[in-house]
Every structure is written in C-alpha cells, then in structure tokens.
Design a protein around this motif. Sequence first.
Motif, PDB file in Angstrom:
ATOM      1  N   UNK A  34      55.502 -31.656 -49.717  1.00 17.76           N
ATOM      2  CA  UNK A  34      56.463 -32.328 -48.841  1.00 17.76           C
ATOM      3  C   UNK A  34      56.274 -31.908 -47.382  1.00 17.76           C
ATOM      4  N   UNK A  35      55.958 -30.628 -47.172  1.00 10.49           N
ATOM      5  CA  UNK A  35      55.762 -30.155 -45.802  1.00 10.49           C
ATOM      6  C   UNK A  35      54.536 -30.789 -45.170  1.00 10.49           C
ATOM      7  N   UNK A  36      53.487 -30.994 -45.963  1.00  5.84           N
ATOM      8  CA  UNK A  36      52.279 -31.648 -45.447  1.00  5.84           C
ATOM      9  C   UNK A  36      52.582 -33.100 -45.084  1.00  5.84           C
ATOM     10  N   UNK A  37      53.407 -33.747 -45.888  1.00  2.00           N
ATOM     11  CA  UNK A  37      53.738 -35.140 -45.624  1.00  2.00           C
ATOM     12  C   UNK A  37      54.595 -35.310 -44.370  1.00  2.00           C
ATOM     13  N   UNK A  67      44.972 -29.218 -55.072  1.00  2.00           N
ATOM     14  CA  UNK A  67      44.249 -30.449 -54.724  1.00  2.00           C
ATOM     15  C   UNK A  67      45.174 -31.536 -54.183  1.00  2.00           C
ATOM     16  N   UNK A  68      46.365 -31.673 -54.777  1.00  4.77           N
ATOM     17  CA  UNK A  68      47.256 -32.747 -54.323  1.00  4.77           C
ATOM     18  C   UNK A  68      47.764 -32.492 -52.904  1.00  4.77           C
ATOM     19  N   UNK A  69      47.905 -31.217 -52.540  1.00  7.74           N
ATOM     20  CA  UNK A  69      48.312 -30.882 -51.177  1.00  7.74           C
ATOM     21  C   UNK A  69      47.177 -31.185 -50.200  1.00  7.74           C
ATOM     22  N   UNK A  70      45.960 -30.821 -50.602  1.00  2.66           N
ATOM     23  CA  UNK A  70      44.794 -31.084 -49.756  1.00  2.66           C
ATOM     24  C   UNK A  70      44.556 -32.581 -49.599  1.00  2.66           C
ATOM     25  N   UNK A  71      44.809 -33.332 -50.658  1.00  4.40           N
ATOM     26  CA  UNK A  71      44.650 -34.788 -50.595  1.00  4.40           C
ATOM     27  C   UNK A  71      45.605 -35.388 -49.573  1.00  4.40           C
ATOM     28  N   UNK A 106      36.698 -34.153 -56.069  1.00  3.00           N
ATOM     29  CA  UNK A 106      36.090 -35.377 -55.537  1.00  3.00           C
ATOM     30  C   UNK A 106      37.079 -36.231 -54.751  1.00  3.00           C
ATOM     31  N   UNK A 107      38.297 -36.396 -55.270  1.00  2.00           N
ATOM     32  CA  UNK A 107      39.243 -37.288 -54.593  1.00  2.00           C
ATOM     33  C   UNK A 107      39.626 -36.760 -53.223  1.00  2.00           C
ATOM     34  N   UNK A 108      39.667 -35.432 -53.081  1.00  2.52           N
ATOM     35  CA  UNK A 108      39.976 -34.842 -51.771  1.00  2.52           C
ATOM     36  C   UNK A 108      38.829 -35.116 -50.805  1.00  2.52           C
ATOM     37  N   UNK A 109      37.601 -34.900 -51.275  1.00  2.98           N
ATOM     38  CA  UNK A 109      36.429 -35.171 -50.416  1.00  2.98           C
ATOM     39  C   UNK A 109      36.390 -36.636 -50.000  1.00  2.98           C
ATOM     40  N   UNK A 110      36.641 -37.517 -50.951  1.00  3.46           N
ATOM     41  CA  UNK A 110      36.593 -38.950 -50.640  1.00  3.46           C
ATOM     42  C   UNK A 110      37.644 -39.329 -49.596  1.00  3.46           C
ATOM     43  N   UNK A 111      38.831 -38.753 -49.725  1.00  9.52           N
ATOM     44  CA  UNK A 111      39.884 -39.065 -48.755  1.00  9.52           C
ATOM     45  C   UNK A 111      39.532 -38.488 -47.380  1.00  9.52           C
TER      46      UNK A 111
END
Length: 600
Positions: A34-37, A67-71, A106-111
């Motif tokens: 939430x803080x990242x958002x 990973x979800x935070x990094x994404x 992978x999803x983090x890199x792609x984003x």
Amino acid sequence: MASTSDQCTADDSLYPIAVLIDELRNEDVQRRLNSIKKLSTIALALGVERSRGELIPFLTDTIYDEDEVLLALAEQLGTFTPLVGGQEHVPCLLAPLESLATVEETVVRDKAVESLRKLSEEHSQADLETHFVPMVKRLAAGDWFTSRTSACGLFSVCYTRCNATIKGELRAMFNCLCGDDTPMVRRAAASKLGEFAKVVEPEYIKSDLIPMFNSLASDEQQDSVRLLAVEACVSIASLLSNEDTENLIMPTMRCCAEDKSWRVRYMVADKFNELQDAVGPEITKQDLVPAFQSLLKDCEAEVRAAASHKVKAFCDKLSPGAREQIIMTSILPYVLATFVPTGLVSDANQHVKSALASVIMGLSPILGKDNTIQHLLPLFLAQLKDECPEVRLNIISNLDCVNEVIGIQQLSQSLLPAIVELAEDNKWRVRLAIIEYMPLLAGQLGVEFFDEKLNLLCMQWLVDNVFAIREAATNNLKKLVEKFGASWAKRTVIPRILEMSRDQNYLHRMTCLFCINVLIDVVESEVLSKDMLPIVTALATDAVANVRFNVAKTLQKLGPKVDQSLCVAHVKPVLEKLSGDGDVDVKFYAEEAMAALSIK
C-alpha cells in the motif's frame, strides 16, 4: 528512544520519507504494498527536488522486497516523470528501474522493462545517448542472464534516435545476445528480433539481422528459441523484396515447417496467414502451398488442428487467378483423403475435425455453386453425421455460407434430412444450435415448406427436458411469428399453447406462459384478447405457485395491450384474487402487477 514517526513531529520536512521508511520496514506485506502504491502522493508532498534527491535514491537502495511490492514499484516508476521535474530530469528514474530489470522474478523484470520503454520516449536525444543507452549496454553485458533478457526489450525503443556509431554498437550487442550461452537470453532475443528489425535501416537487415534470424531459427539446443524465431520471420519478411525473401528467408522457413519439434511446426501453422501477408501471392504459390500441405498431414494432431483452422483464410489470400485451381488440386485432396490415408474430415482426433468444421463451409463462396455441390456437400453431410458434437455444431453454425451459394432448395434437399435428425440429438447444445438457425432457415424455406418439414420440430422443442432449449424455443417462436404473421400464429401456435396450458407437467404450463410473454409484442390485439388472455386467466387457479406468480407477471405485461374494459372485467379480478394468495411470491407479483396497471 523515540521512533522515526515521533521524530517527524520535530521536523515536518522529514515526514513523508520517514513514514515511507516505517511502512517499508513493516512486516505486513500488504502495508508495504500500500505504501508503494502511494508513492505519487508522497512525491507530491516532497516536491520535485526532494523526490529526485531523496525519494529516488532511497527506492534504489531498498530493492529487496517481495515480488508483488517490487512489481508495484516498477509500475509506479514508469509514471514518475512529472513528479521529478519533467523530461529534463527523467534520467534519474533509470537507476531503480535498472535494478528491478535484473531481479529473478519474470513479471517484475517485464514490468520494469515496460516502464523503461515508456521513459525512453521522454528522454531527449542527448540524454538518451548519455544515460539510457549506457544503461542498455550494462544490462546487455550483465553477469546474470536476468539483466541480459531485460536488455533485449530495450534496443528497439532507443535505436532510431541514436547516432550511427551507437547504432552499430547496438546491432553488434544484439547479435551477441542472439548467440548467448543461456537459452533464456536467446529466447528473449528471438522474441524481440522482429520488433528490432522494424527500426533497423534496410541496408542492415540483410547484412546484420538475417544472420541473427538464421542462427535463432536453427538453434540446435532449444525448440523454444526456434519457435519464437518464426514470429520474427513474419516481421522481417514484410520488410524485404520478394527476391530477398525467397533467397534469404524461405529456405529457413521451409526447414521450420518440417522441424523435428512439433511445437515449432505448430507455431508455423499458427502464424501461416500472417506469413502469407508478408511474402505475397507469388511466394505463397511457390513455397507456402507445399509447406501448408505438409502441415495438414502432420503426424501431430495439434499441428493439423492449427493448420485446419487456417484453411479458409489461407484460401482467401491466394492469388485470385490461381485460387480455385490451388484449392481443388492442392488443398481439398488433403481434406478429403485423396493424397493421405485419412483426410482431415475423418481425422482420428476430434479437435482436428472440429477445427476444420469451423471454417470449411467458408470455401463455398470461393469455389462457387458447382464445386460446392459436387465436392463440398458430401463433406458437409459427413461432418453433420460425425460422432463428435462439436463438429456437428460448427457445421450447423455456418450453414448460411453454403445457402448463399447453392440456394435453399439444394440445401434443403441435401442437408435438411441431416438437420432434422440433429434436432433430436442427445447433446442439448446441438439442439440449441439448430434452434438458433431455424428462423433464418424458415425465412428461406417459406411458410408451406416450413410447416411441412420443420413446424413439428419447433413445437416439440417447447417441451424439451432442458430449460435452455425450452427458453430458446420460445424466442424462436417469436421470430417465426414475425416472419409468418399473426394469422399463421393463430392457426399454428395458439392451439399448441392451449394444449400446453392443460399439460400435467407444470413446467410445460410455465412454458406456455413464457410463450405468451414473448408473443405479446408481435401478435395483434385481437389475438391477445380472444385467444391468449383466456389461457392466462385459466392458469390463475393452478395448483403450483410458480405457475400462479408467472400468471401475475404475464398479466402485468398483457394488461396494457388489451382494451381497458377487458382489463377491468378479466385482469383485475384475477390479480385481486392472486394478491390474497397464501404464497408470498404469488402475492408479491400480483400486487406489483396491480400497481403497474394502476388497479385499485
């Protein structure tokens, strides 16, 4: 010792960063997410200078989270240009995204790559060459394969705005990635080769990119690399002359169409129509027709199914002058088992047969009436009798293609018996498809032919065991009345509705009410008053509550369509009686109907 948040009260200028630090150190992943958002809000509070000087460096140093935070962070940074002072300062966003482009997930890199691609457009040419290109080079030369895979997606977005020297370096670096020792990097390069080819100058496509394509398309270690090279082939072929395509691309494509891996052959089949568009009709005739034949008789069912799906589109794209001859001599024989032991129409795999059935009727407009009657009708009949319901369904759903070519009389003589047989098929979805096609067929056959051949079927569907069939049959009835008129309805439909109203099965009595509901809008007021209203009011005393509350709902719709005197004499007493019914639902719908009709 005071916490960070306590210290903030003494110096408000530290507050946004301090809160972010506290939140990012929290053990709860959701709070960190939430803080990242909320980064954009924090950046607005800080202002552009502190965002550049404090926030971005802090984020760069703390990339270690889930990973979800990094994404979420990778996505946020792609929209940060206005928050750091505009395009002049956009290079400061590259550092955290470069780090994110190297992580394992992978999803983090792609984003991260997606955000970097956005930011590349916001760089001036000077900043692009000074900051963005060096970052791409660092990623491309990274020790870990993760950074090199990310680099592959960045070449095309910066290439066109660089000077000639840097462009040469980028081409050489992409070539190195195409030959990388790690399969994942070669796959990434293969997936971006077509995109890169579109921005490279024409003189370098033949000298630099064709060798890369041939290398990837013949990769001996990984079929996943070879199949991605097939996609690149379409893009590259569209950029070359016919002569260059024939000499430089087609030898490799012929090999791909016969590759030892079925996945590569499947990709060729899947991209076949796009390849046709890229190479043009002449090369299609010389090279792609034999390749398509090979795919149609492939030993793997998945490949045959993919090729079968492309049959109509393949034939559409053939040169008009040679189209009919190629279809008759080079395509239909493989469908009808002339050149192969079992043709696609009788393939052992139901997915192959279903794929063919979904498109084969589209050949009728291409081949014309005589060829359709002679060659395609026997095929359609065979598929209408196929044991696989999906095959029958696909043929039924596309009958209009054939009807436009051969006419309804020929269609009814050839296919109607099979259609009538399917109307009683055990699979309800097949029966449903027949119902949906029936109004079109009825309009083309005419009322006399319809009454003789198909009317009984339509009435039988009204008492089918499956609700979806009964519902579709009532809607079908409405469309038939619209085509044939109220007199036909009075002669044919009303007697059947009256019969159902007296049926012992309450579901059939409810279907009777559903039929009246849909017919209210398409029959004359006289028919409603004299024929339908008595049927509805008679059912008001039904023993089943579901029937009674449907009577109330039907009267609500029927009331405005009849004379006011009839409404007062017949509708009002029935609704008043139902409003005192012992069943809650019946009472509710009766009162609702009385309110809608303003009955007091």
